[in-house]
Structure formats: structure tokens, C-alpha cells
Scaffold this active site. Structure first.
Site, mmCIF file in Angstrom:
data_model
loop_
_atom_site.group_PDB
_atom_site.id
_atom_site.type_symbol
_atom_site.label_atom_id
_atom_site.label_comp_id
_atom_site.label_asym_id
_atom_site.label_seq_id
_atom_site.Cartn_x
_atom_site.Cartn_y
_atom_site.Cartn_z
ATOM 1 N N ARG A 120 35.297 73.772 18.267
ATOM 2 C CA ARG A 120 35.576 72.340 18.496
ATOM 3 C C ARG A 120 36.421 72.080 19.736
ATOM 4 O O ARG A 120 37.091 71.058 19.846
ATOM 5 C CB ARG A 120 36.257 71.700 17.286
ATOM 6 C CG ARG A 120 35.395 71.653 16.062
ATOM 7 C CD ARG A 120 35.783 70.485 15.166
ATOM 8 N NE ARG A 120 34.958 70.466 13.989
ATOM 9 C CZ ARG A 120 35.322 70.924 12.795
ATOM 10 N NH1 ARG A 120 36.531 71.440 12.632
ATOM 11 N NH2 ARG A 120 34.508 70.871 11.787
ATOM 12 N N LYS A 142 33.025 65.863 33.033
ATOM 13 C CA LYS A 142 31.674 65.658 32.498
ATOM 14 C C LYS A 142 31.049 67.018 32.224
ATOM 15 O O LYS A 142 31.012 67.874 33.110
ATOM 16 C CB LYS A 142 30.800 64.903 33.507
ATOM 17 C CG LYS A 142 31.018 63.413 33.490
ATOM 18 C CD LYS A 142 29.977 62.720 34.339
ATOM 19 C CE LYS A 142 30.162 61.215 34.317
ATOM 20 N NZ LYS A 142 29.249 60.534 35.252
ATOM 21 N N GLU A 184 26.839 64.238 48.216
ATOM 22 C CA GLU A 184 27.822 63.652 47.296
ATOM 23 C C GLU A 184 29.042 63.135 48.065
ATOM 24 O O GLU A 184 29.675 62.159 47.666
ATOM 25 C CB GLU A 184 28.249 64.662 46.224
ATOM 26 C CG GLU A 184 27.143 65.058 45.248
ATOM 27 C CD GLU A 184 26.843 64.011 44.165
ATOM 28 O OE1 GLU A 184 27.476 62.935 44.146
ATOM 29 O OE2 GLU A 184 25.953 64.289 43.330
ATOM 30 N N LYS A 226 37.729 60.909 44.157
ATOM 31 C CA LYS A 226 37.178 61.106 42.811
ATOM 32 C C LYS A 226 38.283 61.153 41.772
ATOM 33 O O LYS A 226 38.162 60.551 40.690
ATOM 34 C CB LYS A 226 36.337 62.386 42.766
ATOM 35 C CG LYS A 226 35.897 62.706 41.359
ATOM 36 C CD LYS A 226 34.459 62.991 41.206
ATOM 37 C CE LYS A 226 34.086 62.939 39.717
ATOM 38 N NZ LYS A 226 32.933 63.713 39.386
ATOM 39 N N GLU A 236 33.998 56.714 31.863
ATOM 40 C CA GLU A 236 32.955 55.926 32.514
ATOM 41 C C GLU A 236 32.572 54.662 31.733
ATOM 42 O O GLU A 236 31.417 54.443 31.399
ATOM 43 C CB GLU A 236 31.714 56.811 32.730
ATOM 44 C CG GLU A 236 30.788 56.248 33.802
ATOM 45 C CD GLU A 236 29.664 57.213 34.151
ATOM 46 O OE1 GLU A 236 29.963 58.239 34.790
ATOM 47 O OE2 GLU A 236 28.524 56.939 33.784
ATOM 48 N N ARG A 240 34.155 53.980 37.045
ATOM 49 C CA ARG A 240 33.590 55.314 37.344
ATOM 50 C C ARG A 240 32.072 55.256 37.569
ATOM 51 O O ARG A 240 31.499 56.138 38.209
ATOM 52 C CB ARG A 240 33.940 56.303 36.223
ATOM 53 C CG ARG A 240 33.518 57.724 36.546
ATOM 54 C CD ARG A 240 34.123 58.749 35.616
ATOM 55 N NE ARG A 240 33.576 60.077 35.878
ATOM 56 C CZ ARG A 240 33.952 61.178 35.264
ATOM 57 N NH1 ARG A 240 34.909 61.124 34.337
ATOM 58 N NH2 ARG A 240 33.400 62.345 35.561
ATOM 59 N N ASN A 244 28.044 56.965 40.196
ATOM 60 C CA ASN A 244 26.622 57.205 39.891
ATOM 61 C C ASN A 244 25.706 56.603 40.941
ATOM 62 O O ASN A 244 24.481 56.576 40.754
ATOM 63 C CB ASN A 244 26.271 56.609 38.535
ATOM 64 C CG ASN A 244 26.697 57.534 37.417
ATOM 65 O OD1 ASN A 244 26.363 58.702 37.439
ATOM 66 N ND2 ASN A 244 27.444 57.010 36.482
ATOM 67 N N HIS A 247 22.105 57.780 41.801
ATOM 68 C CA HIS A 247 21.658 58.672 40.734
ATOM 69 C C HIS A 247 20.546 58.074 39.874
ATOM 70 O O HIS A 247 19.835 58.815 39.206
ATOM 71 C CB HIS A 247 22.844 59.083 39.851
ATOM 72 C CG HIS A 247 23.740 60.108 40.495
ATOM 73 N ND1 HIS A 247 24.441 59.853 41.649
ATOM 74 C CD2 HIS A 247 24.025 61.395 40.167
ATOM 75 C CE1 HIS A 247 25.142 60.944 41.985
ATOM 76 N NE2 HIS A 247 24.903 61.880 41.104
ATOM 77 N N HIS A 251 18.138 60.876 39.982
ATOM 78 C CA HIS A 251 17.817 61.698 38.807
ATOM 79 C C HIS A 251 16.323 61.654 38.506
ATOM 80 O O HIS A 251 15.730 62.661 38.110
ATOM 81 C CB HIS A 251 18.596 61.222 37.578
ATOM 82 C CG HIS A 251 19.915 61.916 37.413
ATOM 83 N ND1 HIS A 251 20.901 61.464 36.563
ATOM 84 C CD2 HIS A 251 20.415 63.039 37.987
ATOM 85 C CE1 HIS A 251 21.952 62.271 36.628
ATOM 86 N NE2 HIS A 251 21.686 63.227 37.488
ATOM 87 N N HIS A 261 19.768 68.634 43.533
ATOM 88 C CA HIS A 261 20.436 67.407 43.094
ATOM 89 C C HIS A 261 20.888 66.533 44.270
ATOM 90 O O HIS A 261 20.596 65.335 44.322
ATOM 91 C CB HIS A 261 21.633 67.780 42.217
ATOM 92 C CG HIS A 261 22.383 66.600 41.704
ATOM 93 N ND1 HIS A 261 21.901 65.766 40.731
ATOM 94 C CD2 HIS A 261 23.605 66.096 42.050
ATOM 95 C CE1 HIS A 261 22.770 64.806 40.496
ATOM 96 N NE2 HIS A 261 23.828 64.982 41.276
HETATM 97 N N1 GLY Z 1 29.308 62.782 39.044
HETATM 98 C C1 GLY Z 1 29.774 61.500 38.752
HETATM 99 C C2 GLY Z 1 30.970 61.501 37.883
HETATM 100 O O1 GLY Z 1 31.576 62.509 37.649
HETATM 101 O O2 GLY Z 1 31.325 60.459 37.370
#
Ligand code: GLY
Length: 356
Positions: A120, A142, A184, A226, A236, A240, A244, A247, A251, A261
């Protein structure tokens, strides 16, 4: 060299930006208790940096086990996740054991989910070995694996205890991966920092060639941006989402074409910006032409691979920012300024499909 803190109250953690891995044991000793860790990595990275990391930690008295995941996106499968958790259990981990993720963005995503779910939740740290992982994926907690229906659809927010980014590891990075990471950097600059955007434009040649001083400068600024966004919105729910950008289209392009990517995100940034310009949302004259020139200067593609609007539509339906048939899309309104706007999946996919 420098340290940026991700300010999350009790869970605040450092992102160390160093030239070499030499300071890793001391930093790790400050970040986690005990002297027991499991290194999760993949064969290519292990061949490049595994022995160095293992030796540094062994010299400092760490007991280290190792779990290998498959290379690239293959690490982000349910089987690899299960095997990885099994590897930790076979190593006899307990809640005091730290997980060390050594690799690029895919490895970090997968190792992070293994750390988030084994017992956990185990403490974990990230040692990013690609530019993309340094400037984006390793910061912010993430973790994810992919589902046949789309990328990163299974995961959790599980913040690391530390990120240790040593720019020496970028020396062995293939050019295509360097360009992927630079996409990025362009994203965060375009959305949040006009000064960084201008700096990337001014140093595009040096960045494309991987000159260490140029890379260190943009890594430091991108990480600071960031870290600031993650501190304001760790899970997010709001701001945040800006990270994206590119993306939604990216994506879908990545899933359908298998393109790396960052390359797909670059194409996505440009396509989404062109949509925003046509919709009158971006008021900076010629920003998409400026972005296109920058992507090309960095060695990134700007054209969509052959895709139908229908395939894009289906790919975009898997976007985590979708709600019913609309997507909350982050778009630049000026260089370095962004807004969240609603667009229907069909409108965006038809527009982008028409660009190809
Ligand atoms: N890669 C985008 C973020 O970490 O929010």
C-alpha cells in the site's frame, strides 16, 4: 549545483540538479530513513548507469536489491507491474525500504506505480536518465501504466521523497530522446514563461546538439516552473492541467502511430495552438508559426502522421480531461500565458484531422 523544492507541506521534497551522480548517497540518506533500497531499472539503463549507482550506494552502506522492468512503454503493462511488485516482495521489502527508480519517463511511471501499490505504498525516489524525465515526468508524483484503451489510464498520484537529476547521464542520450525532452521544455515555456521560450529559441542549436551548459540552464528553469505548478495543484484539479498542453492531440498521435512521446507532444502543441488561433483564443500574432520554427530547429516533427479524424476522435475520447463530449483544453493565449477552454471532441478532432 542547485535544489528546487516541491512545496507540499509535510510532503515537500527536493529536486536536486547536479552535474554528476556523486552526491546521490548523501542526498538519499537525507531523503529516506534506513539504508535499504530496491533499484528498479531496465536493461539498457542498467548497462549504462546501474554499476555506478550500485557502487556509490554500496560504498555508503546501502543494501540494494534490483528489479528489472522491460524497456520503454513495455514497462507500463499490467504484467510488468505485477512482476515488479512480485520482485519487491521476493526481495523481502518492508515499509522502511525505499524504491529507487532509475530510468526515463516510462520507467519512472511504472516504478512509481509499483512503489505506490506494494504494501500500500513505499517511499520512492526518482533518478531520471532522460531529458524528458528530468524536466517533466520525474517531478510531480504521477505514476501510471497503460490500458489497451489509452495511455496512463491506470495510475495514482504518489509523490517521491526526492528527485536526483544528474545531467552527466544525458551524455549517453540518443538525439531522438533529447529532442523528445526538449518538446516538454517548449511546452512549459510556451504555456508559462515567455523568457524561457525566447531562451530556447536563442539556444536551439546548442540544445539540439546536447551541449551540457545549455541543457543545464533549461532543465533548471523547466523544473522550477513544474515544481511551482505541482505545489499549487498536486492532484491536477486545476492549474496543473496547463502541463497537459499538447497532450490531447499528442497522446492520440502517440497511441496510434507509436511515435516517441515528446515528438507527439510537439505535434500536439502545434495542432492545438493552431486550433486556438482559429478560434480567436490566442491573440499573439504568428505564435504557431514561431512554434513551428522552434520545433523544427530542435529537430522535432511538425506534421501529423497520416491519421483519420475518426482515429483522432477515438484517441481523444480517452483523454483524462474529457467530461462527456467536451475536453478542458489548455491553450496559450500569448507566449508564456495560458487559459483552459472547453472544446468538443468532434470539433477538435475534425480540425486537427484537417491539418494532416
Ligand atoms: N506531465 C504533466 C504533469 O506532470 O502534470
Amino acid at each position: 549545483m542547485s535544489t528546487v523544492w516541491v512545496e507540499l507541506g509535510e510532503g515537500r521534497y527536493p529536486v536536486h540538479l547536479e552535474e554528476t551522480l556523486g552526491g546521490l548517497p548523501a542526498a538519499l540518506g537525507r531523503a529516506v530513513e534506513g539504508r535499504r533500497a530496491v533499484l528498479i531499472t531496465e536493461p539498457r539503463v542498467e548497462g549504462l548507469w546501474g554499476a555506478r549507482v550500485t557502487a556509490l550506494l554500496a560504498e555508503a552502506g546501502w543494501t540494494l536489491d534490483k528489479v528489472l522492468l522491460p524497456e520503454g512503454e513495455a514497462a507500463k503493462s499490467v504484467d510488468a507491474w505485477w512482476e515488479g511488485v512480485g520482485g519487491l516482495l521476493a526481495a523481502g521489502v518492508d515499509r522502511q525500504t525505499a524504491v529507487i527508480a532509475l530510468g526515463g519517463g516510462a520507467l519512472g511511471d511504472a516504478a512509481g506505480l509499483i512503489a505506490a501499490t506494494a504494501l500500500r505504498g513505499l517511499r520512492w525516489v526518482q533518478l531520471p536518465t532522460t531529458l524528458l524525465a528530468m524536466v517533466d515526468a520525474s517531478v510531480g508524483g504521477k505514476t501510471a501504466i497503460n490500458h489497451p484503451r489509452g495511455k496512463n489510464l491506470v495510475g495514482a498520484f504518489h509523490q517521491p521523497a526526492m528527485v536526483f537529476a544528474a545531467t552527466e547521464v544525458l551524455a549517453t542520450l540518443p538525439e531522438v530522446q533529447r529532442a523528445s525532452g526538449l518538446a516538454e521544455v517548449v511546452k512549459v515555456a510556451l504555456m508559462l514563461d515567455a523568457g524561457l521560450l525566447a531562451a530556447v529559441e536563442a539556444r536551439a542549436g546548442a540544445l539540439r546538439r546536447g551541449e551540457p551548459a545549455a541543457l543545464r540552464g533549461v532543465v533548471a528553469r523547466a523544473v522550477a516552473l513544474k515544481a511551482g505548478i505541482v505545489a499549487r495543484d498536486p492532484t491536477e484539479r486545476g492549474v496543473r492541467t496547463v502541463l497537459n498542453a499538447g497532450h490531447t492531440v499528442g497522446h492520440a498521435v502517440e497511441s496510434i502511430s507509436g511515435m516517441p512521446h515528446g515528438q507527439a507532444v510537439g505535434i500536439g502543441l502545434l495542432a492545438e495552438l493552431r486550433w486556438a488561433e482559429r478560434a480567436g483564443l490566442c491573440t499573439a500574432t504568428g505564435l504557431s508559426d514561431r512554434l513551428e520554427a522552434l520545433l523544427l530547429a530542435l529537430g522535432l516533427p511538425v506534421s501529423l502522421p497520416p491519421l483519420t479524424a475518426k482515429a483522432l476522435f477515438e484517441g481523444m475520447l480517452m483523454d483524462k480531461k474529457r467530461s462527456a463530449d467536451t475536453i478542458c483544453l489548455p491553450v496559450p493565449t500569448q507566449a508564456g500565458e495560458a487559459a483552459l477552454v472547453r472544446v468538443t471532441v468532434s470539433e477538435l478532432s475534425e480540425f486537427v484531422g484537417g491539418l494532416g
